[in-house]
Design a protein around this motif. Sequence first.
Motif, PDB file in Angstrom:
ATOM      1  N   LEU A  90       0.834  -1.214   0.000  1.00  0.00           N
ATOM      2  CA  LEU A  90       0.000   0.000   0.000  1.00  0.00           C
ATOM      3  C   LEU A  90       0.859   1.251   0.000  1.00  0.00           C
ATOM      4  O   LEU A  90       0.461   2.287  -0.511  1.00  0.00           O
ATOM      5  N   GLY A  91       2.044   1.108   0.591  1.00  0.00           N
ATOM      6  CA  GLY A  91       2.975   2.226   0.602  1.00  0.00           C
ATOM      7  C   GLY A  91       2.689   3.198   1.729  1.00  0.00           C
ATOM      8  O   GLY A  91       1.731   3.037   2.478  1.00  0.00           O
ATOM      9  N   PRO A  92       3.541   4.257   1.840  1.00  0.00           N
ATOM     10  CA  PRO A  92       3.319   5.226   2.903  1.00  0.00           C
ATOM     11  C   PRO A  92       2.004   5.974   2.673  1.00  0.00           C
ATOM     12  O   PRO A  92       1.608   6.181   1.531  1.00  0.00           O
ATOM     13  N   PRO A  93       1.341   6.444   3.734  1.00  0.00           N
ATOM     14  CA  PRO A  93       1.729   6.357   5.147  1.00  0.00           C
ATOM     15  C   PRO A  93       1.321   5.053   5.827  1.00  0.00           C
ATOM     16  O   PRO A  93       1.566   4.877   7.004  1.00  0.00           O
ATOM     17  N   PHE A  94       0.673   4.135   5.065  1.00  0.00           N
ATOM     18  CA  PHE A  94       0.077   2.949   5.686  1.00  0.00           C
ATOM     19  C   PHE A  94       1.098   2.037   6.344  1.00  0.00           C
ATOM     20  O   PHE A  94       0.772   1.319   7.284  1.00  0.00           O
ATOM     21  N   ASN A  95       2.332   2.065   5.811  1.00  0.00           N
ATOM     22  CA  ASN A  95       3.327   1.161   6.381  1.00  0.00           C
ATOM     23  C   ASN A  95       4.218   1.854   7.416  1.00  0.00           C
ATOM     24  O   ASN A  95       5.228   1.313   7.835  1.00  0.00           O
ATOM     25  N   GLU A  96       3.834   3.064   7.807  1.00  0.00           N
ATOM     26  CA  GLU A  96       4.611   3.752   8.833  1.00  0.00           C
ATOM     27  C   GLU A  96       4.123   3.336  10.210  1.00  0.00           C
ATOM     28  O   GLU A  96       2.923   3.276  10.455  1.00  0.00           O
ATOM     29  N   PRO A  97       5.050   3.068  11.133  1.00  0.00           N
ATOM     30  CA  PRO A  97       4.637   2.537  12.448  1.00  0.00           C
ATOM     31  C   PRO A  97       3.791   3.522  13.260  1.00  0.00           C
ATOM     32  O   PRO A  97       2.973   3.102  14.059  1.00  0.00           O
TER      33      PRO A  97
END
Lengths: 215, 343
Positions: free
Chosen positions: A55-62
């Motif tokens: 999905l890419g950022p921001p979804f993969n940001e902790p």
Amino acid sequence: MLACLCTVLWHLPAVPALNRTGDPGPGPSIQKTYDLTRYLEHQLRSLAGTYLNYLGPPFNEPDFNPPRLGAETLPRATVNLEVWRSLNDKLRLTQNYEAYSHLLCYLRGLNRQAATAELRRSLAHFCTSLQGLLGSIAGVMAALGYPLPQPLPGTEPTWSPDPAHSDFLQKMDDFWLLKELQTWLWRSAKDFNRLKKKMQPPAAAVTLHLEAHGF
Amino acid sequence: APHVQYERLGSDVTLPCGTANWDAAVTWRVNGTDLAPDLLNGSQLVLRGLELGHSGLYACFHRDSWHLRHQVLLHVGLPPREPVLSCRSNTYPKGFYCSWHLPTPTYIPNTFNVTVLHGSKIMVCEKDPALKNRCHIRYMHLFSTIKYKVSISVSNALGHNATAITFDEFTIVKPDPPENVVARPVPSNPRRLEVTWQTPSTWPDPESFPLKFFLRYRPLILDQWQHVELSDGTAHTITDAYAGKEYIIQVAAKDNEIGTWSDWSVAAHATPWTEEPRHLTTEAQAPETTTSTTSSLAPPPTTKICDPGELGSGGGSSAPFSISVTVTLALAAAAATASSLLI
């Protein structure tokens, strides 16, 4: 808005109640269901990581902490503490069963959209495992004599991506689906722990007591 | 009442003598001690490179009449650095607490303000009755997908700072260490130690939220720990202890599914059971023939341990010869035990 068609699930053949005399009771199948939730939770961790990267950022940001908008039809694991504690066994199992039925449906929809073949494979594998969990829960319910939940006629939802949803909002839906799935698996572990403790025959508790005191 | 003033460590400050003219004749004192006139700029006191020791009550007096013109209570300090904030749930599912501190002291009073947000909902953080830098939040809902955001701001007379942390309900779960860890030798078993403990009393519901445990042990003389993970029960028997060595044992706890391991418990010490040693007396040196009353031979142990000292001693033989023989055999037995320690 996410919606789902899952006729195949609602029409699982009714599992006949086990013959009570001499059988070990629902204990072993509760344990098996518990173990399945742990296995799935472990599987989901790597799957979710891969999918969120897709999905890419921001979804993969902790630190990604969006407000819960949309995804209203997703079954929510969150529940008031006292309500959760006081759930009777039937309701506890039913809520789990219904939740995973819906979640499985949405996951299958995800599978259709996923870009890479590898991701589709991982999702398909996870869906199969999740189907196994559903079957396991159904088995426990049957063993305890509870009927499987059936959808009300006319309310069977159909999955279709909302055309009004932008690409970003669809990704948000995916994000919440994975989040809710993870949370449900944690909740289920606790649910089945509770069921396990209630099903434990009293004799076993006495034996443990003696062992603890040694000689 | 004196004027209270806060100044930054290392800075320079000029203290005017109240409303006195610049050229007024005044004397300054700090905490009752006269200050040298070379610190004065007219009637103003100049302090350069403020140190903590400069804090105190400064007073300026009219030089001739000793009339008190002005007092300043000076506090030397620092503005706050970014606070360190952490939250933890050792009482899951009841709630969690957050605690904070400043990485370096400010030397002056600070006020902290904590806000907790769950999504858009503000939650109350109740002050801890005993600890100033801690507050408690009660969970209303469990199994939430929405993160918690805890923000803290700190301010004092010289500045302010703030920080915030965001986390999921499950990630901050960390029980307190197990309590009452007791290790006991097992009679007639020289390689066993029985360890028992209790679930931490702060964990509110071990029935629905069972804990699993991690045990580590080693003889004091070695650095390497042995580890055992236990999925339930609050007892374990170590079966591979080195005979006769004192052991240190610790236990940690974790919720079965979520969160992290607790800190290690208070250590328990124990030495495995050893056979009662035979007393070696002066007969060992001189081949004197003495009565058996001065040497106390232990009765033979009831369990069959491979102990060469057993052979032929029979226990309490009265013949003088057998005493020296027993001594030799006892020494041999000690040597045999030493070699079995695998060290």
